[in-house]
Structure formats: C-alpha cells, structure tokens
Enzyme design. Structure first.
Site, PDB file in Angstrom:
ATOM      1  N   HIS A  38      90.675  -5.657 -95.573  1.00  0.00           N
ATOM      2  CA  HIS A  38      90.081  -5.288 -96.859  1.00  0.00           C
ATOM      3  C   HIS A  38      88.910  -4.319 -96.689  1.00  0.00           C
ATOM      4  O   HIS A  38      87.938  -4.366 -97.441  1.00  0.00           O
ATOM      5  CB  HIS A  38      89.654  -6.532 -97.651  1.00  0.00           C
ATOM      6  CG  HIS A  38      90.835  -7.288 -98.205  1.00  0.00           C
ATOM      7  ND1 HIS A  38      91.247  -7.173 -99.504  1.00  0.00           N
ATOM      8  CD2 HIS A  38      91.717  -8.132 -97.608  1.00  0.00           C
ATOM      9  CE1 HIS A  38      92.325  -7.937 -99.698  1.00  0.00           C
ATOM     10  NE2 HIS A  38      92.631  -8.527 -98.553  1.00  0.00           N
ATOM     11  N   THR A  39      89.030  -3.454 -95.700  1.00  0.00           N
ATOM     12  CA  THR A  39      87.998  -2.426 -95.512  1.00  0.00           C
ATOM     13  C   THR A  39      88.442  -1.088 -96.093  1.00  0.00           C
ATOM     14  O   THR A  39      87.604  -0.240 -96.360  1.00  0.00           O
ATOM     15  CB  THR A  39      87.687  -2.218 -94.018  1.00  0.00           C
ATOM     16  OG1 THR A  39      88.921  -2.043 -93.334  1.00  0.00           O
ATOM     17  CG2 THR A  39      86.955  -3.400 -93.427  1.00  0.00           C
ATOM     18  N   SER A  71     119.539  -0.353-104.967  1.00  0.00           N
ATOM     19  CA  SER A  71     118.938  -1.169-103.913  1.00  0.00           C
ATOM     20  C   SER A  71     120.081  -1.889-103.200  1.00  0.00           C
ATOM     21  O   SER A  71     120.693  -2.793-103.756  1.00  0.00           O
ATOM     22  CB  SER A  71     117.957  -2.200-104.502  1.00  0.00           C
ATOM     23  OG  SER A  71     117.698  -3.185-103.516  1.00  0.00           O
ATOM     24  N   GLY A 126     107.902 -10.163 -97.991  1.00  0.00           N
ATOM     25  CA  GLY A 126     106.866 -11.187 -98.139  1.00  0.00           C
ATOM     26  C   GLY A 126     106.149 -11.493 -96.844  1.00  0.00           C
ATOM     27  O   GLY A 126     105.306 -12.384 -96.781  1.00  0.00           O
ATOM     28  N   SER A 131     106.471  -3.657 -97.027  1.00  0.00           N
ATOM     29  CA  SER A 131     107.783  -3.115 -97.363  1.00  0.00           C
ATOM     30  C   SER A 131     107.680  -2.236 -98.606  1.00  0.00           C
ATOM     31  O   SER A 131     108.399  -1.241 -98.722  1.00  0.00           O
ATOM     32  CB  SER A 131     108.795  -4.237 -97.581  1.00  0.00           C
ATOM     33  OG  SER A 131     108.291  -5.176 -98.483  1.00  0.00           O
ATOM     34  N   SER A 132     106.778  -2.563 -99.523  1.00  0.00           N
ATOM     35  CA  SER A 132     106.690  -1.738-100.735  1.00  0.00           C
ATOM     36  C   SER A 132     106.129  -0.355-100.411  1.00  0.00           C
ATOM     37  O   SER A 132     106.616   0.648-100.937  1.00  0.00           O
ATOM     38  CB  SER A 132     105.874  -2.437-101.821  1.00  0.00           C
ATOM     39  OG  SER A 132     104.588  -2.741-101.357  1.00  0.00           O
ATOM     40  N   ASP A 176      98.258   1.028 -96.066  1.00  0.00           N
ATOM     41  CA  ASP A 176      99.684   0.844 -95.802  1.00  0.00           C
ATOM     42  C   ASP A 176     100.388   2.199 -95.708  1.00  0.00           C
ATOM     43  O   ASP A 176     101.209   2.438 -94.819  1.00  0.00           O
ATOM     44  CB  ASP A 176     100.321  -0.008 -96.907  1.00  0.00           C
ATOM     45  CG  ASP A 176      99.532  -1.294 -97.148  1.00  0.00           C
ATOM     46  OD1 ASP A 176      98.794  -1.699 -96.235  1.00  0.00           O
ATOM     47  OD2 ASP A 176      99.633  -1.855 -98.245  1.00  0.00           O
TER      48      ASP A 176
HETATM   49  C1  GLA Z   1      97.069  -4.855 -98.499  1.00  0.00           C
HETATM   50  C2  GLA Z   1      96.725  -3.537 -99.211  1.00  0.00           C
HETATM   51  C3  GLA Z   1      95.957  -2.611 -98.262  1.00  0.00           C
HETATM   52  C4  GLA Z   1      94.751  -3.315 -97.647  1.00  0.00           C
HETATM   53  C5  GLA Z   1      95.159  -4.682 -97.078  1.00  0.00           C
HETATM   54  C6  GLA Z   1      93.981  -5.502 -96.633  1.00  0.00           C
HETATM   55  O1  GLA Z   1      97.957  -4.616 -97.464  1.00  0.00           O
HETATM   56  O2  GLA Z   1      97.893  -2.916 -99.674  1.00  0.00           O
HETATM   57  O3  GLA Z   1      95.558  -1.448 -98.957  1.00  0.00           O
HETATM   58  O4  GLA Z   1      93.716  -3.444 -98.581  1.00  0.00           O
HETATM   59  O5  GLA Z   1      95.890  -5.457 -98.015  1.00  0.00           O
HETATM   60  O6  GLA Z   1      93.287  -4.902 -95.601  1.00  0.00           O
END
Ligand code: GLA
Length: 390
Positions: A38-39, A71, A126, A131-132, A176
């Site tokens: 979460h940075t 899909s 999950g 994957s998204s 991601d």
């Molecule tokens: C998910 C979010 C990312 C990131 C992480 C936590 O994967 O899609 O942007 O914030 O959580 O680091």
C-alpha cells in the site's frame, strides 16, 4: 515463457467462435508484490515482479463498430457498441477491457473500430496476483494496436488503472500495471511511484520465491481497500498541516516525524499511516540489503512488513497469518508476508533455494491442515513483462 497451451487454447476458441484466426495475440503477466505494501498510491516505493502466469488476449478487427468479447474461462460473451463502451453490471468481467477501450478512445480521440476478441488466463483467480490488471494491460495493448495508436508503457499503465478505477470501482495504485509491463526475467522491479522511475534489481543468489495461495478472498475487499486509501489521505493532510516541509503524500513523512506529529490525528488513521511510512523505509533498506547480497537480511524485512500489515493496517487475516507463521517455523525460510491488497489472497516467501521444495511441501501440509482446505504453494519465477506474442 508463456504457456503454449494457454496460447493454443485462446487461439482455437477464438477461431471456433468467430470463424477464423485472430489477427494477433498479446500476453500480460500477473505480478507479485515482494515488499512495499500500500505504498504505491502514497507515492512511495515498491519491489515487485512480473510472473510467468498471466492473460492471453486475442483480437481481430471487424466491420462496423460492433465489439464482441469472449471470456474463454468463464464461457461468457459480451456484445457492445465499440464506439460507446460503458460499464456493464451483468458482465463485470468485461468491464476491464471495456474501460481500457473507453479511456483509449477518449484520450487519443481515435475513431472507433469494431473488433472480436477472446481471452483466457492461467493465474489463480482471487490469489492476489492481479489477474484483473493482467487482463486490462493485455487488452489496452491489443486495442491500442487496433486503433493504430503507439502508446508508451506508462500511458498503458495509466489507462489500465483508470479502467479499474472507473469501470470496476477499485481505487488501485499503479503497482499491478507497472509490474505487468516492466517485468524482467530473474529480476525484481523497483518503482518510485512519485517519479515513476523503474529500475531492475538482481535477485539474491541462492534464494528463491515461494507463493502460498490461502484460497480465501474475504468479502468487501474492494471497499476495505478504498477505505484504507482514504485513511492514508486523511493522515497525509494532517501531516501536511503539522510538518515544516511540504507533504503531498505519506511518502513525505518519516517514521520519526510520524511519532512526533501524529498527535491530533484520529488513532485509526495514525495506525494506518504507520504502515506505508514504515514500508517505504523497509523497501529502501531492502534495496541496500539486496545490493549487499544479504538475502537473510532482506527476508527479515518481509516478516516485519507482515507484522505491520497485521497490526497497523489490519489488512491481514487469520489464514494469511497462519501461512506466514508456517514459513517462520521452517528452517531455510528467510521471510514471508502477505502480497498485494490483503484480506486474503497469497503469501510471498523468500527461502533458501536448496530447501525450497521441502519448505513448500511442509507449509502446504501444515497451513492446509490448520486452515481446513488446500493452500497450494508454488515456485515464483520473476519473468518478462507484457508483450505481443504473435
Ligand atoms: C492492490 C492494488 C495495488 C496496490 C496493492 C497494495 O494490488 O491494486 O495498486 O495498492 O494492492 O500494495
């Protein structure tokens, strides 16, 4: 290497459904977050990697402005006006490519074109392996080419992120998408989420990554994610008003400043803020330890990261804690932590390479028994980023 069976599956299902082969195929990998939780949306630092598994997306231009999207895994199809892509509640899986199309058309003012597309993936859903994002990045690359657009990778990442924000409702950072685009074999991706500078960092010799999928995805993950993000923003505003230097995001606050200036901030937001602030410091320390070849020292930071998740950010859960503890008890395990958003998903562990198989089997058995269902452990190989494959 993209699994040939996956490419073949998408290719043949495309041909069956749309009568004839696709014009081209693209692949975008999933990612694993190694350190830095979460940075990204706090404009901080992350070490991550693209992995070998991901999404294959096949596309062929079609007459007019009709879009069709298949899909392969879900055996569902969506049909829409390619000139006016809009989110659909009944086919939420389609919202990622539709969002990519919407933002590409809008940003580049490209004349709309019809197409048929099909996709499938080999990422466990999950498991917190994005994957998204893999789907959205692959779709963005394919749709950019369809419209004759040359879109730089960071723009691809931003378009894919906007699709998730506005078509899927998750206020994710850029981690991601960037990991999926900038992955490299045998290397970690180090990203500064303020400058968006990306560097590759060699893996520590003699160490390997394992990933354990807890198989749980707790409800309300998306709203919990958005709430955590809001708490970080509240905290950043508080520190901006207290500290003598500019604070644009929690990236600008050190642990020492947090301790002195948290007075007056609601206790929950203060605890939440401690997590990304500590994570940023751990990532920078981690980069130093990797450069010194200190795999054990790097691993220790993974355990610290998990503790901070559990205590401060409260984005861990019983199953994730059980898996981390199972690793901690194994000789040869160097570190383990939840990877990604949290509230379920996977644990990433750094282990001594020569004991990786033995550790994988032991953790799988031990954690599976404690949790009450299978918790598969797989080896993770940092791999190359998204690309056109044919
Ligand atoms: C998910 C979010 C990312 C990131 C992480 C936590 O994967 O899609 O942007 O914030 O959580 O680091």
């Amino acid at each position: 290497m993209t699994a040939p069976a996956l490419i073949e599956r998408v290719h043949s299902r495309f041909a069956e459904r749309f009568g004839g082969p696709p014009a081209a195929l693209w692949f975008a990998p999933g990612r694993v977050e190694v350190l830095g939780n979460h940075t990204d949306y706090n404009e901080g630092f992350v070490l991550s990697a693209a992995i070998s598994e991901g999404v294959v997306f096949a596309l062929r231009p079609a007459e007019g402005a009709r879009g069709r999207l298949l899909s392969v895994d879900l055996r569902r199809e969506a049909e829409f006006d390619a000139a006016r892509p809009a989110p659909t509640p009944e086919n939420s899986w389609a919202n990622y490519p539709l969002g990519a199309l919407h933002f590409l058309l809008r940003q580049y003012a490209a004349p709309p074109r019809g197409f048929d597309a099909a996709f499938a993936g080999d990422l466990p859903i999950g498991a917190g392996l994005s994957s998204s994002a893999a789907l959205t990045v692959a779709a963005t690359l394919a749709l950019a080419e369809l419209h004759g657009l040359s879109v730089p990778p960071l723009e691809v990442a931003r378009i894919a992120q906007r699709a998730e924000h506005e078509f899927a409702g998750v206020k994710c950072g850029l981690l991601d998408q960037i990991s999926s685009l900038f992955g490299e074999e045998h290397a970690l991706v180090f990203t500064d989420f303020r400058s968006l500078d990306v560097r590759r960092i060699a893996l520590p010799p003699g160490a390997a990554f394992l990933l354990c999928n807890t198989g749980v995805k707790h409800r309300l993950v998306d709203s919990a994610y958005n709430q955590r993000r809001a708490a970080c923003e509240r905290a950043a505003a508080h520190f901006a008003a207290r500290l003598p230097h500019p604070v644009r995001a929690l990236r600008d606050v050190t642990s020492a400043e947090w301790a002195i200036a948290k007075e007056g901030l609601d206790p929950e937001a203060a605890r939440r803020a401690a997590h990304p602030i500590g994570e940023n410091e751990r990532v920078l320390e981690g980069v130093r330890r990797l450069a010194a070849g200190d795999a054990a020292g790097f691993g220790a930071l993974l355990y610290e990261s998990h503790e901070s998740s559990a205590r401060n950010f409260e984005n861990s859960c019983r199953e994730l804690d059980i898996v981390v503890e199972a690793f901690r008890r194994r000789p040869g395990a160097l570190g383990a932590r939840l990877s990604g958003g949290g509230f379920g998903g996977s644990v990433i562990a750094l282990v001594e390479e020569r004991r990786a198989d033995e550790i994988a089997r032991a953790v799988e058995a031990e954690a599976g028994a404690a949790i009450g269902h299978a918790t598969p452990v797989m080896k993770i190989h940092p791999a190359a980023g998204a690309r056109r494959i044919r």
